[in-house]
Design a protein around this motif. Structure first.
Motif, PDB file in Angstrom:
ATOM      1  N   TYR A   1      -8.734 -47.983  66.013  1.00 25.52           N
ATOM      2  CA  TYR A   1      -8.391 -48.343  67.828  1.00 25.52           C
ATOM      3  C   TYR A   1      -7.454 -48.757  68.417  1.00 25.52           C
ATOM      4  N   TYR A   2      -6.442 -47.170  68.123  1.00 23.35           N
ATOM      5  CA  TYR A   2      -4.628 -47.953  68.565  1.00 23.35           C
ATOM      6  C   TYR A   2      -5.017 -48.655  70.019  1.00 23.35           C
ATOM      7  N   ASP A   3      -5.623 -49.166  71.070  1.00 23.15           N
ATOM      8  CA  ASP A   3      -5.624 -49.679  72.232  1.00 23.15           C
ATOM      9  C   ASP A   3      -6.103 -50.409  72.011  1.00 23.15           C
ATOM     10  N   GLY A   4      -6.734 -51.048  70.411  1.00 23.50           N
ATOM     11  CA  GLY A   4      -6.866 -52.940  70.887  1.00 23.50           C
ATOM     12  C   GLY A   4      -8.860 -53.149  71.477  1.00 23.50           C
ATOM     13  N   THR A   5      -9.056 -54.291  71.729  1.00 24.15           N
ATOM     14  CA  THR A   5      -9.988 -54.797  72.040  1.00 24.15           C
ATOM     15  C   THR A   5     -10.984 -54.235  73.681  1.00 24.15           C
ATOM     16  N   GLY A   6      -9.608 -54.069  74.631  1.00 19.82           N
ATOM     17  CA  GLY A   6     -10.597 -53.748  75.600  1.00 19.82           C
ATOM     18  C   GLY A   6     -11.289 -51.890  74.876  1.00 19.82           C
ATOM     19  N   ALA A   7     -10.302 -51.133  73.840  1.00 18.36           N
ATOM     20  CA  ALA A   7     -11.517 -49.933  73.534  1.00 18.36           C
ATOM     21  C   ALA A   7     -12.751 -50.390  72.908  1.00 18.36           C
ATOM     22  N   MET A   8     -12.345 -51.142  71.763  1.00 13.64           N
ATOM     23  CA  MET A   8     -13.554 -51.332  71.678  1.00 13.64           C
ATOM     24  C   MET A   8     -14.803 -51.850  71.499  1.00 13.64           C
ATOM     25  N   CYS A   9     -14.435 -53.067  72.732  1.00 12.71           N
ATOM     26  CA  CYS A   9     -15.709 -53.233  73.959  1.00 12.71           C
ATOM     27  C   CYS A   9     -16.571 -52.089  74.526  1.00 12.71           C
ATOM     28  N   LYS A  10     -16.055 -50.954  75.063  1.00 10.45           N
ATOM     29  CA  LYS A  10     -16.299 -49.914  75.023  1.00 10.45           C
ATOM     30  C   LYS A  10     -17.019 -48.655  74.224  1.00 10.45           C
ATOM     31  N   GLY A  11     -16.373 -48.929  73.248  1.00 13.86           N
ATOM     32  CA  GLY A  11     -16.878 -48.516  71.934  1.00 13.86           C
ATOM     33  C   GLY A  11     -18.715 -49.173  71.958  1.00 13.86           C
ATOM     34  N   LEU A  12     -18.049 -50.047  71.461  1.00 15.54           N
ATOM     35  CA  LEU A  12     -19.803 -51.205  71.372  1.00 15.54           C
ATOM     36  C   LEU A  12     -20.555 -50.665  72.443  1.00 15.54           C
ATOM     37  N   ARG A  13     -20.229 -51.048  73.777  1.00 11.01           N
ATOM     38  CA  ARG A  13     -20.949 -50.154  74.929  1.00 11.01           C
ATOM     39  C   ARG A  13     -21.512 -48.981  74.692  1.00 11.01           C
ATOM     40  N   ASN A  14     -21.237 -48.163  74.591  1.00  9.70           N
ATOM     41  CA  ASN A  14     -21.474 -46.822  74.720  1.00  9.70           C
ATOM     42  C   ASN A  14     -22.274 -46.336  73.783  1.00  9.70           C
ATOM     43  N   GLY A  15     -21.983 -47.386  72.380  1.00 12.73           N
ATOM     44  CA  GLY A  15     -22.725 -46.338  71.043  1.00 12.73           C
ATOM     45  C   GLY A  15     -21.482 -45.748  69.823  1.00 12.73           C
ATOM     46  N   ASP A  16     -20.348 -45.447  70.414  1.00 15.22           N
ATOM     47  CA  ASP A  16     -19.428 -44.899  70.064  1.00 15.22           C
ATOM     48  C   ASP A  16     -19.885 -45.381  68.394  1.00 15.22           C
ATOM     49  N   ILE A  17     -19.308 -46.736  68.281  1.00 17.44           N
ATOM     50  CA  ILE A  17     -18.997 -47.598  67.790  1.00 17.44           C
ATOM     51  C   ILE A  17     -20.742 -48.441  67.210  1.00 17.44           C
ATOM     52  N   ASP A  18     -20.971 -48.962  66.040  1.00 16.24           N
ATOM     53  CA  ASP A  18     -22.280 -49.859  65.558  1.00 16.24           C
ATOM     54  C   ASP A  18     -21.422 -51.063  65.341  1.00 16.24           C
ATOM     55  N   ILE A  19     -20.464 -51.375  64.937  1.00 18.81           N
ATOM     56  CA  ILE A  19     -19.206 -52.705  64.389  1.00 18.81           C
ATOM     57  C   ILE A  19     -18.547 -52.913  65.280  1.00 18.81           C
ATOM     58  N   ALA A  20     -17.502 -53.907  65.265  1.00 17.80           N
ATOM     59  CA  ALA A  20     -16.471 -53.891  65.536  1.00 17.80           C
ATOM     60  C   ALA A  20     -16.016 -54.602  65.329  1.00 17.80           C
ATOM     61  N   VAL A  21     -15.113 -54.979  64.458  1.00 19.59           N
ATOM     62  CA  VAL A  21     -13.368 -56.265  64.357  1.00 19.59           C
ATOM     63  C   VAL A  21     -12.720 -56.322  64.834  1.00 19.59           C
ATOM     64  N   ILE A  22     -12.844 -57.424  65.786  1.00 19.44           N
ATOM     65  CA  ILE A  22     -12.218 -57.319  67.389  1.00 19.44           C
ATOM     66  C   ILE A  22     -11.583 -58.783  67.398  1.00 19.44           C
ATOM     67  N   LEU A  23     -10.916 -59.097  68.639  1.00 21.42           N
ATOM     68  CA  LEU A  23     -10.873 -60.190  68.870  1.00 21.42           C
ATOM     69  C   LEU A  23     -11.476 -61.099  69.797  1.00 21.42           C
ATOM     70  N   THR A  24     -10.764 -62.117  69.431  1.00 24.10           N
ATOM     71  CA  THR A  24     -12.717 -63.358  69.382  1.00 24.10           C
ATOM     72  C   THR A  24     -12.726 -63.530  70.729  1.00 24.10           C
ATOM     73  N   GLU A  25     -12.019 -63.922  71.920  1.00 25.88           N
ATOM     74  CA  GLU A  25     -11.853 -63.907  73.102  1.00 25.88           C
ATOM     75  C   GLU A  25     -12.301 -63.307  73.758  1.00 25.88           C
TER      76      GLU A  25
END
Length: 285
Positions: free
Chosen positions: A38-62
């Protein structure tokens, strides 16, 4: 074989995942772990979790705490990197700004609203006693390449990103770093969708056992500094400095840290409310 989708930033923090994947450690446990950068970082990963694109994210805490409070059906299952993230505060090489004080009231480049670069701009503003309503302005630039273009062309004035990731861009004379802003808490956590926790907790435990076994001895891997320098195109001395200040974790994010982060985010008006610990953290048994 169970397919599991995981996402993270393509940075040196996540090399343990690459090594365990390369070694086939998940496949040996009948898990097909598929990594997505995820080159776009945290916001894109949050969206990925919400959409079911990913099951797990290694992501910024805040970032993930903010998004869970705003309805992301996920939980933090453990801390991944215990040490703070050192955010470099960057301007374009030809910028007229030379200090953090100079940036008061100017425009921050952010990858997206709710991202780490967005939230840490508030932390930096608070650290410097800026007026959070008057002195913070934002321009969405999506990712690091967008920041290079934005700062070079004057679309935005400064950009906050992990210090060592941006060091090669500083060395090339594209950015200048005018300051630093450490995150006031552990920087990376592992977050998992509620659906995956409910349906596949045993697989999740297996994945965590594998990655934790690698991170606890990561710094002792022979020539790991050279491996990181080559893979991420960084200077060896920069990698060695980074390794000296970075600590991985194999433990749950504590209730006291979760409370501290929420209080800080609430005070900065980044979150509308605080929630109880079980709403944010799931302890894998």
């Amino acid at each position: 074989m169970k397919t599991v989708k995981i996402g993270g930033v393509p940075e040196h923090f996540n090399l343990p995942w690459y090594l365990t994947l390369k070694n086939g450690e998940y496949k040996a446990e009948d898990i097909n772990l598929r990594w997505h950068d995820y080159y776009d970082g945290t916001g894109a990963m949050c969206k990925g979790l919400r959409n079911g694109d990913i099951d797990i994210a290694v992501i910024l805490t805040e970032g993930i705490i903010k998004d869970i409070i705003e309805g992301n059906p996920s939980k933090i299952v453990q801390t991944f990197v215990q040490s703070p993230l050192i955010w470099g505060i960057h301007v374009g090489h030809e910028s007229k700004y030379n200090t953090i004080d100079d940036l008061k009231g100017t425009k921050a480049a952010i990858s997206r609203y709710g991202s780490g670069s967005h939230l840490m701009a508030y932390i930096n503003a608070e650290n410097n006693q800026w007026d959070l309503e008057k002195d913070l302005h934002f321009e969405v630039i999506k990712n690091l390449n967008g920041a290079i273009e934005g700062l070079t062309n004057g679309i935005a004035d400064y950009f906050m990103w992990e210090k060592f990731t941006t060091k090669p861009i500083v060395d090339e004379g594209v950015f200048r770093r005018v300051g630093e802003c450490p995150s006031p808490w552990p920087c990376f956590v592992i977050a998992v969708s509620d659906q995956f926790i409910e349906n596949s907790e045993s697989d999740l435990k297996t994945i965590l056992d594998i990655i934790n076994n690698t991170t606890k001895d990561f710094k002792a891997i022979p020539s790991i500094d050279k491996t990181i320098a080559n893979r991420y195109e960084q200077q060896l001395e920069d990698v060695q400095e980074w390794l000296s200040i970075t600590e991985w974790s194999q433990k749950a994010l504590s209730e006291s840290i979760v409370s501290k982060i929420q209080k800080e985010l609430l005070a900065l008006q980044i979150i509308p409310k605080t929630v109880d610990y079980p709403s944010l953290v799931h302890r894998v048994l």
